[in-house]
Motif scaffolding. Structure first.
Motif, short mmCIF file in Angstrom:
data_model
loop_
_atom_site.label_atom_id
_atom_site.label_comp_id
_atom_site.label_asym_id
_atom_site.label_seq_id
_atom_site.Cartn_x
_atom_site.Cartn_y
_atom_site.Cartn_z
N ASP A 16 0.85 -1.20 0.00
CA ASP A 16 0.00 0.00 0.00
C ASP A 16 0.88 1.25 0.00
O ASP A 16 2.11 1.15 -0.09
N SER A 17 0.29 2.42 0.12
CA SER A 17 1.05 3.67 0.04
C SER A 17 1.99 3.88 1.22
O SER A 17 2.91 4.68 1.15
N ASN A 18 1.79 3.13 2.31
CA ASN A 18 2.72 3.16 3.45
C ASN A 18 3.78 2.07 3.31
O ASN A 18 4.57 1.85 4.21
N LEU A 26 0.50 -5.96 1.34
CA LEU A 26 -0.92 -6.32 1.23
C LEU A 26 -1.08 -7.78 0.87
O LEU A 26 -1.96 -8.47 1.38
N LEU A 31 -6.10 -9.74 -3.82
CA LEU A 31 -6.51 -8.39 -3.41
C LEU A 31 -7.90 -8.05 -3.93
O LEU A 31 -8.69 -7.41 -3.24
N ARG A 53 -9.44 -5.27 -1.60
CA ARG A 53 -8.36 -4.37 -1.18
C ARG A 53 -7.49 -3.91 -2.34
O ARG A 53 -6.46 -3.28 -2.14
N SER A 73 -7.90 -1.58 -4.40
CA SER A 73 -7.80 -0.12 -4.47
C SER A 73 -6.71 0.44 -3.55
O SER A 73 -6.29 1.58 -3.72
N GLN A 74 -6.24 -0.35 -2.61
CA GLN A 74 -5.16 0.09 -1.70
C GLN A 74 -3.77 -0.11 -2.31
O GLN A 74 -2.78 0.39 -1.77
N ALA A 75 -3.70 -0.83 -3.42
CA ALA A 75 -2.41 -1.17 -4.02
C ALA A 75 -1.70 0.07 -4.54
O ALA A 75 -2.29 0.89 -5.23
N CYS A 76 -0.43 0.18 -4.21
CA CYS A 76 0.38 1.34 -4.61
C CYS A 76 1.65 0.91 -5.34
O CYS A 76 2.04 1.53 -6.32
#
Length: 145
Positions: free
Chosen positions: A45-47, A51, A70, A75, A77-80
């Motif tokens: 994710d962005s942090n 995931l 995912l 989830r 949409s959380q992928a960065c």
């Protein structure tokens, strides 16, 4: 021709933290440690929190497993950031783009077509350098020094 629209803006991640994602990928490769014959994909994710990760003999299958997990877990949409243990082909870029994952990092070098596609889609593509750094092929604005 890609049927995916270019990505706008997107997250910025610290380069040092991005480098740690390669270690996290390696930790997820139990099959590779046993057989030395598998590929892996990991999505963060962005942090840069892991995931999902997946392994398979085929590099495409490893990525499909991670994106599918995912998606099913709602989830995606959380992928960065995506980290791959293999060479990056344009097909892998297409899969990342369809999943709307803007940053692709890989252990190996990408193909020319993969670089061209990531540039057209406004994605970030970087590969591990032998000296421990990164070769940034396009989209370097998402990697903070």
């Amino acid at each position: 021709r890609s049927f995916v629209s270019p990505m706008s803006g997107g997250p910025r991640i610290p380069l040092e933290a991005a480098m740690r994602c390669f270690d996290a990928l390696s930790e997820q490769q139990a099959l590779r440690r046993e057989t030395v014959a598998s590929h892996a994909a990991a999505v963060f994710d962005s942090n840069l929190t892991l995931l999902a990760a997946g392994e398979d003999v085929g590099r495409h299958n490893a990525l499909d497993k991670v994106i599918g997990k995912l998606f099913l877990d709602r989830r995606l949409s959380q992928a960065c950031a995506l980290v791959l243990s293999s060479r990056v082909s344009y097909e892998l870029v297409q899969k990342a783009a369809r999943a709307r994952i803007p940053i692709v990092l890989a252990v190996s070098r990408p193909t020319t077509l993969a670089v061209e596609m990531t540039a057209q889609l406004n994605m970030t593509l970087a590969g591990l350098a032998r000296d421990g750094g990164l070769f940034v092929f396009c989209g370097g604005q998402r990697l903070q020094a």
